[in-house]
Design an enzyme around this catalytic site. Structure first.
Site, PDB file in Angstrom:
ATOM      1  N   CYS A  47      -6.060   1.378  -1.147  1.00 31.17           N
ATOM      2  CA  CYS A  47      -4.855   0.335  -1.629  1.00 31.17           C
ATOM      3  C   CYS A  47      -3.722   1.036  -1.017  1.00 31.17           C
ATOM      4  CB  CYS A  47      -4.822   0.196  -2.771  1.00 31.17           C
ATOM      5  SG  CYS A  47      -3.643  -0.929  -3.168  1.00 31.17           S
ATOM      6  N   SER A  49      -1.151   1.245  -2.533  1.00 30.49           N
ATOM      7  CA  SER A  49      -0.361   1.956  -3.324  1.00 30.49           C
ATOM      8  C   SER A  49      -0.943   3.570  -3.435  1.00 30.49           C
ATOM      9  CB  SER A  49      -0.551   1.445  -4.692  1.00 30.49           C
ATOM     10  OG  SER A  49      -0.023   0.418  -4.982  1.00 30.49           O
ATOM     11  N   HIS A  52       0.863   5.171  -0.572  1.00 34.92           N
ATOM     12  CA  HIS A  52       1.862   5.548  -1.181  1.00 34.92           C
ATOM     13  C   HIS A  52       2.268   6.956  -2.043  1.00 34.92           C
ATOM     14  CE1 HIS A  52       3.431   1.755   0.467  1.00 34.92           C
ATOM     15  NE2 HIS A  52       3.653   0.948  -0.646  1.00 34.92           N
ATOM     16  N   HIS A  68      -7.511   3.946  -7.588  1.00 35.24           N
ATOM     17  CA  HIS A  68      -7.432   3.232  -8.713  1.00 35.24           C
ATOM     18  C   HIS A  68      -7.938   1.832  -8.495  1.00 35.24           C
ATOM     19  CE1 HIS A  68      -4.308   1.593  -5.844  1.00 35.24           C
ATOM     20  NE2 HIS A  68      -4.532   0.578  -6.606  1.00 35.24           N
ATOM     21  N   CYS A 175      -7.758  -4.546  -8.103  1.00 38.19           N
ATOM     22  CA  CYS A 175      -6.213  -4.653  -7.666  1.00 38.19           C
ATOM     23  C   CYS A 175      -6.156  -5.588  -6.555  1.00 38.19           C
ATOM     24  CB  CYS A 175      -6.060  -3.078  -7.150  1.00 38.19           C
ATOM     25  SG  CYS A 175      -4.378  -3.097  -6.486  1.00 38.19           S
TER      26      CYS A 175
HETATM   27  N1  APR Z   1       7.706  -6.114   8.444  1.00 36.52           N
HETATM   28  C1  APR Z   1       6.338  -6.680   8.812  1.00 36.52           C
HETATM   29  N2  APR Z   1       5.269  -6.057   8.493  1.00 36.52           N
HETATM   30  C2  APR Z   1       5.067  -4.983   8.151  1.00 36.52           C
HETATM   31  C3  APR Z   1       6.152  -3.962   8.025  1.00 36.52           C
HETATM   32  C4  APR Z   1       7.676  -4.649   8.403  1.00 36.52           C
HETATM   33  N3  APR Z   1       8.685  -4.000   8.486  1.00 36.52           N
HETATM   34  N4  APR Z   1       5.852  -2.845   7.729  1.00 36.52           N
HETATM   35  C5  APR Z   1       4.402  -2.782   7.404  1.00 36.52           C
HETATM   36  N5  APR Z   1       4.111  -4.145   7.782  1.00 36.52           N
HETATM   37  C6  APR Z   1       2.871  -4.610   7.495  1.00 36.52           C
HETATM   38  C7  APR Z   1       1.712  -3.792   8.008  1.00 36.52           C
HETATM   39  O1  APR Z   1       1.205  -3.849   9.247  1.00 36.52           O
HETATM   40  C8  APR Z   1       0.478  -4.088   7.242  1.00 36.52           C
HETATM   41  O2  APR Z   1      -0.423  -5.019   7.822  1.00 36.52           O
HETATM   42  O3  APR Z   1       2.517  -4.831   6.295  1.00 36.52           O
HETATM   43  C9  APR Z   1       0.999  -4.671   6.036  1.00 36.52           C
HETATM   44  C10 APR Z   1       0.968  -3.667   4.788  1.00 36.52           C
HETATM   45  O4  APR Z   1      -0.665  -3.804   4.390  1.00 36.52           O
HETATM   46  P1  APR Z   1      -1.179  -2.519   3.874  1.00 36.52           P
HETATM   47  O5  APR Z   1      -0.868  -1.425   4.441  1.00 36.52           O
HETATM   48  O6  APR Z   1      -2.908  -2.934   4.034  1.00 36.52           O
HETATM   49  O7  APR Z   1      -0.915  -2.358   2.099  1.00 36.52           O
HETATM   50  P2  APR Z   1      -1.445  -3.492   0.979  1.00 36.52           P
HETATM   51  O8  APR Z   1      -2.646  -2.623   0.314  1.00 36.52           O
HETATM   52  O9  APR Z   1      -1.583  -4.870   1.340  1.00 36.52           O
HETATM   53  O10 APR Z   1      -0.270  -3.193  -0.018  1.00 36.52           O
HETATM   54  C11 APR Z   1       1.067  -3.916   0.289  1.00 36.52           C
HETATM   55  O11 APR Z   1       1.752  -4.028  -1.955  1.00 36.52           O
HETATM   56  O12 APR Z   1       0.538  -3.224  -3.852  1.00 36.52           O
HETATM   57  C12 APR Z   1       1.688  -2.904  -2.952  1.00 36.52           C
HETATM   58  O13 APR Z   1       2.013  -0.820  -3.008  1.00 36.52           O
HETATM   59  C13 APR Z   1       1.417  -1.754  -2.057  1.00 36.52           C
HETATM   60  O14 APR Z   1       3.609  -1.570  -1.413  1.00 36.52           O
HETATM   61  C14 APR Z   1       2.247  -1.795  -0.908  1.00 36.52           C
HETATM   62  C15 APR Z   1       1.993  -3.367  -0.698  1.00 36.52           C
HETATM   63 ZN    ZN Z   2      -3.828  -1.348  -5.711  1.00 30.70          ZN
END
Ligand code: APR
Ligand code: ZN
Length: 375
Positions: A47, A49, A52, A68, A175
């Site tokens: 995930c 997170s 992160h 998690h 999650c």
């Molecule tokens: N503008 C648009 N899209 C973006 C940008 C931006 N500036 N920066 C990143 N992205 C896109 C990425 O290309 C990716 O497709 O955001 C998406 C993030 O997805 P994941 O990395 O798969 O993360 P995810 O598990 O979906 O979590 C996203 O939610 O739970 C929270 O902590 C987690 O902050 C995180 C968010």
């Molecule tokens: Zn999560």
């Protein structure tokens, strides 16, 4: 092999220091103490997170075992544990439900005071750890630490699920599904015919899109800087895709132009202050609802034009879809088994746990929606 009451030696991933790649190590996992549960993991998702946490954006104590979003079987229970027994299929809960604190006793919200995310102690409720590696104490992450063949969690951080649940996939209900799908159907309560925008089309954003679609949204605008995410997003229900890097104007202006008035529901699933503001500005001035699901770095701040607040829009942060985790996650599992929610399109990759590095490479390259690791 009888492991009851004994320390188990097994494979786990350890983050030794900030931003380093995880290393697979032999670790010792102590038996559960009173009020704790030891779990044999079957599957765990990667995930945003976790990423992160590994990067230090969510500050944790090092060295720690990440993870998690987990599903497994109860191996043994500590004294006084009554809600699960050995052999039960369970999900781990990044946000526990203690049923005693001010958050749990309120019918709204779910951010139990006994959570260990913000801030994180990296320890069990009694202030000690159950993991060691080469004689060194290893910290827990979010009191779940699912990137390990065995983990120990507090009873409030684990829930029994239907015995028919497919364990190679069901971890995403711990999650991704509640965070995304729940944000749309349970928290925002997206209405039929409404317009929506989703910032970020990763795991969480994709689950939000599914929730908007299931709620009957008429238009779902998807925003991502990675266009590789667009075809899958369209298949899930996105009607229009926007790449902010290719626009000559701010994305919120493009959304306003496309909808005429701004959207009824805007979702942020990235975790950046600037996209949170863009989501807010994309909302209808009067009744628009802006939902933030992304977790941003500590000290990150955003400012909104104060006048845009007074017209009636709503800004709401949502954690795990506002579901009380122990009460609701088993119901989501049952809904999946009854074909009321389809989690399958949210899982794009499955790899053996020892191929964790390959999984993270795919994740960082933006190739995955969810990669599930199998033990
Ligand atoms: N503008 C648009 N899209 C973006 C940008 C931006 N500036 N920066 C990143 N992205 C896109 C990425 O290309 C990716 O497709 O955001 C998406 C993030 O997805 P994941 O990395 O798969 O993360 P995810 O598990 O979906 O979590 C996203 O939610 O739970 C929270 O902590 C987690 O902050 C995180 C968010
Ligand atoms: Zn999560």
């Amino acid at each position: 092999m009888d492991t009851l009451g004994k320390t188990i030696t097994c494979l786990a991933a350890i983050a030794w220091k900030t931003n380093s790649s995880l290393s697979l190590e032999e670790v010792q996992v102590e038996p559960p103490k009173a009020g704790e549960v030891r779990i044999k993991m079957i599957s765990t998702g990667i995930c945003g997170s976790d990423d992160h946490a590994i990067k230090g954006i969510i500050p944790l104590k090092y060295p720690f075992i990440p993870g998690h979003e987990g599903a497994g079987l109860v191996e043994s229970i500590g004294e006084g544990v009554s809600s699960v027994k050995p052999g039960d299929k369970v999900l781990t809960l990044i946000v526990p439900q203690c049923r005693e604190c001010s958050a749990c006793l309120n019918p709204k919200g779910n951010f139990c005071e006994k959570q260990d995310i913000l801030p994180s102690s990296g320890l069990m409720l009694d202030g000690t750890s159950r993991f060691t590696c080469k004689g060194e104490k290893i910290y827990h992450s979010f009191r779940t630490s699912t990137f390990s063949e065995y983990t120990v969690v507090p009873e409030i951080s684990v829930v029994k699920i239907d015995a028919a649940a497919p364990m190679d996939k069901i971890c995403v209900i711990s999650c991704e599904v509640p965070t995304g799908y729940g944000a749309a159907v349970h928290s925002a309560k997206v209405t039929p015919g409404s317009t929506c925008v989703v910032f970020g089309l990763g795991g969480i954003g994709s689950a939000i899109v599914m929730g908007c679609k299931a709620s009957g949204a008429s238009r779902i605008i998807g925003v991502d800087i990675n266009e590789e995410k667009f075809p899958r997003a369209r298949a899930l229900g996105v009607t229009d895709c926007l790449n902010p890097s290719n626009l000559k104007k701010p994305v919120q202006e493009a959304v306003k132009e496309m909808t005429g008035t701004g959207v009824d529901f805007a979702f942020e699933a990235i975790g950046l202050a600037e996209t949170m503001v863009a989501a807010w500005d994309s909302c209808h001035v009067s009744h628009g609802v802006c939902i933030i699901t992304g977790v941003s770095p500590p000290n990150s701040k955003f400012s909104l034009s104060a006048q845009t607040v007074s017209t009636g829009r709503t800004l709401k942060g949502v954690c795990l879809g506002d579901y009380k985790t122990k009460d609701c996650f088993p119901q989501l599992v049952t809904a999946y088994l009854q074909n009321k929610i389809n989690i399958d399109p949210l899982i794009t990759h499955q790899l053996p746990f020892d191929q964790l590095h390959k999984a993270f490479k795919l994740y960082h390259a933006g190739k995955t929606i969810r990669c599930v690791l199998l033990f």
